[in-house]
Design a protein around this motif. Structure first.
Motif, PDB file in Angstrom:
ATOM      1  N   GLU A  61       0.704  -1.193  -0.118  1.00 53.57           N
ATOM      2  CA  GLU A  61      -0.018  -0.026  -0.062  1.00 53.57           C
ATOM      3  C   GLU A  61       0.897   1.291  -0.006  1.00 53.57           C
ATOM      4  O   GLU A  61       0.548   2.248  -0.674  1.00 53.57           O
ATOM      5  CB  GLU A  61      -1.065  -0.053   1.305  1.00 53.57           C
ATOM      6  CG  GLU A  61      -1.944  -1.194   1.124  1.00 53.57           C
ATOM      7  CD  GLU A  61      -2.985  -1.180   2.432  1.00 53.57           C
ATOM      8  OE1 GLU A  61      -4.003  -1.496   2.290  1.00 53.57           O
ATOM      9  OE2 GLU A  61      -2.339  -0.967   3.492  1.00 53.57           O
ATOM     10  N   TYR A  66      -1.919   2.867  -2.862  1.00 56.59           N
ATOM     11  CA  TYR A  66      -3.714   2.340  -2.976  1.00 56.59           C
ATOM     12  C   TYR A  66      -3.688   1.407  -1.903  1.00 56.59           C
ATOM     13  O   TYR A  66      -2.791   0.708  -1.149  1.00 56.59           O
ATOM     14  CB  TYR A  66      -3.715   1.485  -4.176  1.00 56.59           C
ATOM     15  CG  TYR A  66      -3.638   2.170  -5.404  1.00 56.59           C
ATOM     16  CD1 TYR A  66      -4.643   2.940  -6.119  1.00 56.59           C
ATOM     17  CD2 TYR A  66      -2.445   2.227  -6.392  1.00 56.59           C
ATOM     18  CE1 TYR A  66      -4.408   3.630  -7.116  1.00 56.59           C
ATOM     19  CE2 TYR A  66      -2.201   2.848  -7.625  1.00 56.59           C
ATOM     20  CZ  TYR A  66      -3.183   3.625  -7.808  1.00 56.59           C
ATOM     21  OH  TYR A  66      -3.128   4.546  -9.238  1.00 56.59           O
ATOM     22  N   SER A  67      -4.812   1.583  -1.379  1.00 53.65           N
ATOM     23  CA  SER A  67      -5.433   0.697  -0.278  1.00 53.65           C
ATOM     24  C   SER A  67      -5.956  -0.588  -0.623  1.00 53.65           C
ATOM     25  O   SER A  67      -6.262  -0.764  -1.922  1.00 53.65           O
ATOM     26  CB  SER A  67      -6.578   1.341   0.516  1.00 53.65           C
ATOM     27  OG  SER A  67      -7.743   1.621  -0.035  1.00 53.65           O
ATOM     28  N   ASP A  69      -8.488  -2.077   0.300  1.00 53.96           N
ATOM     29  CA  ASP A  69     -10.147  -1.860  -0.148  1.00 53.96           C
ATOM     30  C   ASP A  69     -10.426  -1.345  -1.528  1.00 53.96           C
ATOM     31  O   ASP A  69     -11.159  -1.843  -2.033  1.00 53.96           O
ATOM     32  CB  ASP A  69     -10.675  -0.844   0.789  1.00 53.96           C
ATOM     33  CG  ASP A  69     -10.945  -1.471   2.456  1.00 53.96           C
ATOM     34  OD1 ASP A  69     -10.744  -2.701   2.665  1.00 53.96           O
ATOM     35  OD2 ASP A  69     -11.140  -0.635   3.325  1.00 53.96           O
ATOM     36  N   GLU A  70      -9.454  -0.651  -1.983  1.00 53.34           N
ATOM     37  CA  GLU A  70      -9.471  -0.237  -3.366  1.00 53.34           C
ATOM     38  C   GLU A  70      -9.055  -1.200  -4.441  1.00 53.34           C
ATOM     39  O   GLU A  70      -9.842  -1.248  -5.193  1.00 53.34           O
ATOM     40  CB  GLU A  70      -8.494   1.136  -3.635  1.00 53.34           C
ATOM     41  CG  GLU A  70      -9.014   2.231  -2.872  1.00 53.34           C
ATOM     42  CD  GLU A  70      -7.775   3.255  -3.300  1.00 53.34           C
ATOM     43  OE1 GLU A  70      -7.862   3.916  -4.242  1.00 53.34           O
ATOM     44  OE2 GLU A  70      -6.833   3.402  -2.531  1.00 53.34           O
ATOM     45  N   MET A  71      -8.250  -2.123  -4.217  1.00 59.57           N
ATOM     46  CA  MET A  71      -7.726  -3.145  -5.006  1.00 59.57           C
ATOM     47  C   MET A  71      -8.633  -4.528  -5.035  1.00 59.57           C
ATOM     48  O   MET A  71      -8.534  -5.269  -5.785  1.00 59.57           O
ATOM     49  CB  MET A  71      -6.228  -3.322  -4.970  1.00 59.57           C
ATOM     50  CG  MET A  71      -5.395  -2.019  -5.333  1.00 59.57           C
ATOM     51  SD  MET A  71      -3.757  -2.461  -5.093  1.00 59.57           S
ATOM     52  CE  MET A  71      -3.506  -2.811  -3.465  1.00 59.57           C
ATOM     53  N   ARG A  72      -9.043  -4.737  -3.839  1.00 62.78           N
ATOM     54  CA  ARG A  72      -9.698  -6.210  -3.503  1.00 62.78           C
ATOM     55  C   ARG A  72     -10.728  -6.440  -4.659  1.00 62.78           C
ATOM     56  O   ARG A  72     -11.380  -5.414  -5.095  1.00 62.78           O
ATOM     57  CB  ARG A  72     -10.214  -6.102  -2.203  1.00 62.78           C
ATOM     58  CG  ARG A  72     -10.716  -7.778  -1.988  1.00 62.78           C
ATOM     59  CD  ARG A  72     -11.288  -7.945  -0.485  1.00 62.78           C
ATOM     60  NE  ARG A  72     -10.233  -7.867   0.360  1.00 62.78           N
ATOM     61  CZ  ARG A  72     -10.306  -6.996   1.601  1.00 62.78           C
ATOM     62  NH1 ARG A  72     -11.266  -6.091   1.703  1.00 62.78           N
ATOM     63  NH2 ARG A  72      -9.392  -7.140   2.235  1.00 62.78           N
ATOM     64  N   ARG A  74     -10.039  -6.831  -7.875  1.00 62.87           N
ATOM     65  CA  ARG A  74      -9.664  -6.143  -9.125  1.00 62.87           C
ATOM     66  C   ARG A  74      -8.243  -6.587  -9.495  1.00 62.87           C
ATOM     67  O   ARG A  74      -7.504  -7.139  -8.672  1.00 62.87           O
ATOM     68  CB  ARG A  74      -9.948  -4.637  -9.035  1.00 62.87           C
ATOM     69  CG  ARG A  74     -11.219  -4.149  -8.850  1.00 62.87           C
ATOM     70  CD  ARG A  74     -11.423  -2.900  -8.645  1.00 62.87           C
ATOM     71  NE  ARG A  74     -11.098  -2.117  -9.859  1.00 62.87           N
ATOM     72  CZ  ARG A  74     -10.889  -0.752  -9.804  1.00 62.87           C
ATOM     73  NH1 ARG A  74     -11.380   0.085  -8.888  1.00 62.87           N
ATOM     74  NH2 ARG A  74     -10.471  -0.021 -10.884  1.00 62.87           N
ATOM     75  N   GLU A  78      -4.209  -2.979 -13.156  1.00 62.12           N
ATOM     76  CA  GLU A  78      -4.663  -1.954 -13.465  1.00 62.12           C
ATOM     77  C   GLU A  78      -4.500  -0.576 -12.500  1.00 62.12           C
ATOM     78  O   GLU A  78      -4.497   0.405 -13.000  1.00 62.12           O
ATOM     79  CB  GLU A  78      -6.287  -2.093 -12.948  1.00 62.12           C
ATOM     80  CG  GLU A  78      -7.232  -3.080 -13.539  1.00 62.12           C
ATOM     81  CD  GLU A  78      -8.640  -3.391 -13.178  1.00 62.12           C
ATOM     82  OE1 GLU A  78      -9.077  -2.276 -12.604  1.00 62.12           O
ATOM     83  OE2 GLU A  78      -9.173  -4.224 -13.148  1.00 62.12           O
ATOM     84  N   PHE A  79      -3.678  -0.966 -11.380  1.00 61.94           N
ATOM     85  CA  PHE A  79      -3.299   0.055 -10.378  1.00 61.94           C
ATOM     86  C   PHE A  79      -2.030   0.346 -10.627  1.00 61.94           C
ATOM     87  O   PHE A  79      -1.567   1.585 -10.542  1.00 61.94           O
ATOM     88  CB  PHE A  79      -3.535  -0.533  -9.008  1.00 61.94           C
ATOM     89  CG  PHE A  79      -5.013  -0.624  -8.803  1.00 61.94           C
ATOM     90  CD1 PHE A  79      -5.745   0.377  -8.246  1.00 61.94           C
ATOM     91  CD2 PHE A  79      -5.586  -1.693  -8.857  1.00 61.94           C
ATOM     92  CE1 PHE A  79      -7.116   0.276  -8.110  1.00 61.94           C
ATOM     93  CE2 PHE A  79      -7.051  -2.142  -8.650  1.00 61.94           C
ATOM     94  CZ  PHE A  79      -7.989  -0.841  -8.050  1.00 61.94           C
ATOM     95  N   ARG A 111       0.334   5.546  -7.302  1.00 59.33           N
ATOM     96  CA  ARG A 111      -0.898   6.358  -7.436  1.00 59.33           C
ATOM     97  C   ARG A 111      -0.725   7.961  -8.173  1.00 59.33           C
ATOM     98  O   ARG A 111      -1.306   8.262  -8.952  1.00 59.33           O
ATOM     99  CB  ARG A 111      -1.556   6.274  -6.147  1.00 59.33           C
ATOM    100  CG  ARG A 111      -2.907   7.277  -6.478  1.00 59.33           C
ATOM    101  CD  ARG A 111      -3.773   7.119  -5.058  1.00 59.33           C
ATOM    102  NE  ARG A 111      -5.035   7.167  -5.014  1.00 59.33           N
ATOM    103  CZ  ARG A 111      -6.019   6.231  -4.589  1.00 59.33           C
ATOM    104  NH1 ARG A 111      -5.669   5.667  -3.936  1.00 59.33           N
ATOM    105  NH2 ARG A 111      -6.903   6.358  -5.127  1.00 59.33           N
TER     106      ARG A 111
END
Length: 163
Positions: A61, A66-67, A69-72, A74, A78-79, A111
């Motif tokens: 992170e 990115y956290s 929660d944002e990535m789970r 997916r 993408e990140f 990010r």
């Protein structure tokens, strides 16, 4: 009168201890995994067989901004990849998903868009002999790569002065 020999008693005690250890191990596996993942200074992400993020550690992170929660659920690609590195990132993900160990020095992005030079090590996670997903470790080698580029530029400048 006890007819059990000392060896038989020792074997019975050892078997009972093995069973207790197995039980304790099973009941603590998730906690141990989370503790290991959470305490690692290396950025680590656990990805399922479809290529989706299951979990990551605080170092991941922090490295990419990115956290969890944002990535789970997916794709990690993408990140942390850009349009220029997305295809390469997807190919590495597919290789790791095929239960292959992958290792590559490459570029990913934070990010905020800044470049992050990384060495990626991806490896399958096998549960009872079956691939259950894979771990990807991202070693930040930005300072090393910056030093290499600086040394190369200095060498080039030196050569130009000497010619």
């Amino acid at each position: 009168m006890n007819t059990e020999s000392g060896i038989e008693q020792d074997n019975r005690k050892a078997e009972a201890m093995d069973n207790r250890i197995d039980f304790v191990s099973r009941s603590q596996q998730r906690a141990v995994f989370e503790a290991l993942l959470g305490s690692s200074p290396v950025a680590v992400v656990y990805i399922d067989m479809q290529g989706f993020v299951i979990t990551c550690n605080p170092a991941f992170e922090s490295l990419f901004g990115y956290s969890l929660d944002e990535m789970r659920g997916r794709s990690v690609d993408e990140f942390v990849s850009s349009s220029a590195t997305y295809e390469e990132a997807r190919n590495l993900t597919f290789q790791a998903g095929d239960a292959k160990i992958v290792r590559k020095q490459t570029i990913r992005h934070h990010r905020n868009g800044s470049r992050v030079d990384v060495e990626i090590l991806g490896m399958p996670v096998l549960v009872e002999g079956q691939a259950a997903g894979f771990l990807a470790q991202y070693h930040d080698v930005t300072h090393l790569k910056t030093a290499e580029r600086t040394a190369s530029n200095l060498y080039t400048s030196f050569r130009l002065l000497m010619d």
